[in-house]
Enzyme design. Structure first.
Site, PDB file in Angstrom:
ATOM      1  N   LYS A 180      -4.014   2.794  -2.218  1.00 46.43           N
ATOM      2  CA  LYS A 180      -5.136   3.719  -2.324  1.00 46.43           C
ATOM      3  C   LYS A 180      -4.730   4.995  -1.600  1.00 46.43           C
ATOM      4  O   LYS A 180      -4.148   4.947  -0.527  1.00 46.43           O
ATOM      5  CB  LYS A 180      -6.394   3.129  -1.688  1.00 46.43           C
ATOM      6  CG  LYS A 180      -6.830   1.800  -2.278  1.00 46.43           C
ATOM      7  CD  LYS A 180      -8.033   1.270  -1.526  1.00 46.43           C
ATOM      8  CE  LYS A 180      -8.549  -0.016  -2.160  1.00 46.43           C
ATOM      9  NZ  LYS A 180      -7.609  -1.128  -2.027  1.00 46.43           N
ATOM     10  N   ASP A 205       0.816  -1.201   0.000  1.00 54.00           N
ATOM     11  CA  ASP A 205       0.000   0.000   0.000  1.00 54.00           C
ATOM     12  C   ASP A 205       0.856   1.260   0.000  1.00 54.00           C
ATOM     13  O   ASP A 205       2.040   1.232   0.332  1.00 54.00           O
ATOM     14  CB  ASP A 205      -0.899   0.023   1.245  1.00 54.00           C
ATOM     15  CG  ASP A 205      -2.040  -0.976   1.161  1.00 54.00           C
ATOM     16  OD1 ASP A 205      -2.361  -1.411   0.048  1.00 54.00           O
ATOM     17  OD2 ASP A 205      -2.605  -1.317   2.224  1.00 54.00           O
TER      18      ASP A 205
END
Length: 499
Positions: free
Chosen positions: A297, A275
Site C-alpha cells: 500500500k 509491502d
C-alpha cells in the site's frame, strides 16, 4: 511501520516480483570435484606448495613439475593430506596438460605465464597462474574448512587481506561441530532418499536436521537422531500438505535489523508477500526459489485491498505453501496484523508472528535517546494519526497526548499533522516540547526534522518541499531533549538534519 493509505485502497493488484534475484558477480563461486583426478602444478617454489596442499586435500592426484623444488614441497609430498603428490624435476611441457582437470603455475615471468595459460586453454584445461590474475580462469579464495561443509571467500583479487579477515570472522562464528553434522548429512542422505518422500517431506526432514544441528552444534549426531528424524518424516507420508502463514516484521528499513528468526522464516518460505516499505536488501534474505509478490500500500496512492491480501494469503496456505507475510517495522503495531490473523484463523490456517524492530525503536537508536528517560518520561505511548477514512481519528484522547510526563510516537502523521497539533494546542500542550519528524528511519536516505511542537507543521512542510520523502513518524516529549540533534531546537528556525 505502516504506510498511510487511501480509504478505498484501490488501484493495485498483487503482483509477482520479476528479476532482481541476483546482482552482478565478479566471480562465479564453484567447487571442483577433484577426488582421484589428475591436476598439474608447474613450479616448485613456496607459492606452489600451498596450492599443491589444497589440491591434495581435495583428493586430487597432484603432479608437480619443476626443475627446482624447495624442501617444503618434498616434505609435503612425503605426507600428502589427501591425494598423492608426485614430483618431476624438469621443466613443464605443453604435452603435460592434456587430461588434467585443472592446471596451476608459479611462473617466473610474464612470458612463461602467458605461455602456460595459452597451452592450458588450448586443450580446454582451466588455468590459474599464481599472482597473475590476467592469466587466470579461476581464483583460489580464503577457505573455512568444516568439510564436507566448505565456505569459500573471494574479493576478486582486490583485497586478499580483507578476505582473510572475513575468513577469520566466519571461523569464529561457525562451530567446529558442524563438520560432524555435515558428515552425518552425507551418510544419511541415502536413507532419506530410500523413503521416497515428497519434495515437501524431504525438505521437512532436512529443516528438522538443520534445526538440531543449529541447536546443538558441538554434540556429535547419533543414530538416534537419524532414526527420530526419519520416523517423523515417515509419519507425515500420505498426509495432505498443510501450509502456514508467518507474519514477519521486516524492521524499519536497515536489513541488519532483521532478527535471526525472521531470517530463518524467509529462508524457509515458499511465497513472500511483501509491502512497499520492504527493501530489496531485506528481500535478499529470502530463499532464492521463493515466489515474491508485492502486495503493498502506498500513502494516498495505488494500494492493494486488504481483503485481497487476506484472500491470497489464505489461498496459498491452503495449497500447502509456507507463506511469509513480510511487513515493514513491527507487524503488531499499526500493521493491520489483526485482520490478517483473523482471516487465517477463520480459514483454519496456522498462523504465527515473528516480531520486528519497530519504527520508534529504530528512531530511538538513531537519535541515541532513551524514550523513557527517568528524568522526563513516565510512559511511552503510540498513536495513529490516520483513521479508516484517511482523517485524524475522532476519538483521540488529547489530554493523554498532552501529558508532559509521556513520550508520544505518532504513526502516519503526514496528512493530518496540522489537525493533530491543533487538537494538542486546544488541550493545553506545552508548545515548546521537543519534537522530531523522522523520514525513512534507519535507511540511507533517512532525514530528521527537529522543531518545537508548536512549529512542527511548518518545519515538516518545508522539509517535504526540499525533498524529504518516505514513511514518516513523529516523536515528541521532553525525553527527546537529550537526543543527538536536539540542539537544532536552540536555533532561531527549525532545520532538517540528514543522517
Amino acid at each position: 511501520m505502516s504506510a498511510e493509505r487511501t480509504p478505498s485502497e484501490t488501484g493495485r493488484a498483487p503482483r509477482q516480483r520479476e528479476g532482481g534475484r541476483m546482482e552482478k558477480l565478479a566471480r562465479l563461486p564453484v567447487f571442483f570435484a577433484l577426488q582421484g583426478r589428475r591436476v598439474l602444478v608447474a613450479g616448485g617454489r613456496e607459492p606452489a606448495v600451498w596450492k599443491a596442499e589444497l589440491l591434495s586435500a581435495a583428493g586430487a592426484r597432484v603432479e608437480v613439475i619443476a626443475p627446482d623444488v624447495c624442501e617444503e614441497m618434498w616434505h609435503l609430498a612425503a605426507a600428502a593430506p589427501g591425494g598423492p603428490i608426485a614430483i618431476h624435476k624438469r621443466r613443464w611441457s605443453p604435452d603435460d596438460l592434456p587430461g588434467a582437470a585443472i592446471a596451476i603455475a608459479d611462473a617466473e615471468d610474464e612470458a612463461e605465464a602467458e605461455a602456460f595459460a595459452a597451452a592450458a586453454r588450448a586443450v580446454g584445461v582451466p588455468v590459474n597462474v599464481v599472482d597473475k590474475p590476467a592469466f587466470c580462469d579461476f581464483a583460489f579464495g580464503a577457505i573455512v574448512n568444516r568439510s564436507p561443509l566448505v565456505v569459500g571467500i573471494s574479493t576478486d583479487g582486490a583485497a586478499p587481506v580483507f578476505g582473510q579477515a572475513i575468513r577469520a570472522k566466519i571461523e569464529a562464528l561457525l562451530p567446529q561441530g558442524f563438520k560432524a553434522w555435515a558428515q552425518a548429512a552425507q551418510s544419511w542422505r541415502g536413507a532419506v532418499s530410500a523413503l521416497g518422500l515428497s519434495f515437501q517431506g524431504r525438505r521437512r526432514f532436512w529443516e528438522s536436521f538443520a534445526a538440531r544441528a543449529m541447536a546443538e552444534p558441538n554434540r556429535p549426531p547419533e543414530d538416534a537422531d537419524r532414526d527420530a528424524l526419519l520416523a517423523v518424516a515417515e509419519a507425515g507420508q500420505g498426509l495432505p500438505e498443510v501450509g502456514s502463514v508467518v507474519l514477519v516484521g521486516a524492521g524499519p528499513g536497515d536489513p541488519e535489523l532483521l532478527t535471526l528468526k525472521a531470517v530463518r522464516a524467509l529462508q524457509s518460505a515458499d511465497v513472500v508477500l511483501y509491502d512497499d516499505l520492504v527493501s530489496d536488501a531485506v528481500l535478499d534474505f529470502a530463499r532464492r526459489e521463493a515466489k515474491k509478490m508485492l502486495v503493498g500500500k502506498t500513502g494516498y496512492g495505488p494500494s492493494c485491498k486488504q481483503d485481497d491480501i487476506n484472500a491470497l494469503m489464505v489461498q496459498l496456505a491452503r495449497e500447502g505453501r509456507r507463506v511469509v507475510r513480510l511487513k515493514g517495522g513491527e507487524p503488531m503495531i499499526f500493521g493491520r496484523a489483526g485482520e490478517e490473523i483473523s482471516a487465517c484463523r477463520a480459514a483454519g490456517v496456522r498462523v504465527e508472528v515473528v516480531p520486528g524492530i519497530s519504527a520508534p525503536q529504530g528512531a530511538a537508536s538513531r537519535l541515541v535517546a532513551s524514550l523513557t528517560h527517568r528524568d522526563h518520561a513516565r510512559r511511552l505511548q503510540f498513536v495513529t494519526a490516520h483513521a479508516r477514512d484517511g482523517k485524524l481519528p475522532r476519538d483521540l484522547d488529547f489530554k493523554a497526548l498532552s501529558d508532559k510526563a509521556a513520550t508520544t510516537v505518532v504513526y502516519m502523521p503526514r496528512r493530518t499533522l496540522p489537525d493533530l497539533v491543533d487538537g494538542l494546542t486546544a488541550a493545553g500542550v506545552d508548545l515548546s516540547t521537543p519534537a522530531v519528524a523522522v523520514f525513512s528511519v534507519t535507511r540511507a536516505d533517512e532525514q530528521m526534522v527537529w522543531s518545537p511542537l508548536g512549529s512542527l507543521v511548518t518545519a515538516v512542510a518545508a522539509a517535504v518541499d526540499e525533498g524529504a520523502a518516505g514513511p514518516c513518524i513523529v516523536l515528541y516529549g521532553h525525553a527527546l531533549s537529550a537526543a543527538e540533534g536536539a540542539e537544532a531546537l536552540l536555533d532561531p528556525a527549525p532545520r532538517t538534519a540528514q543522517i
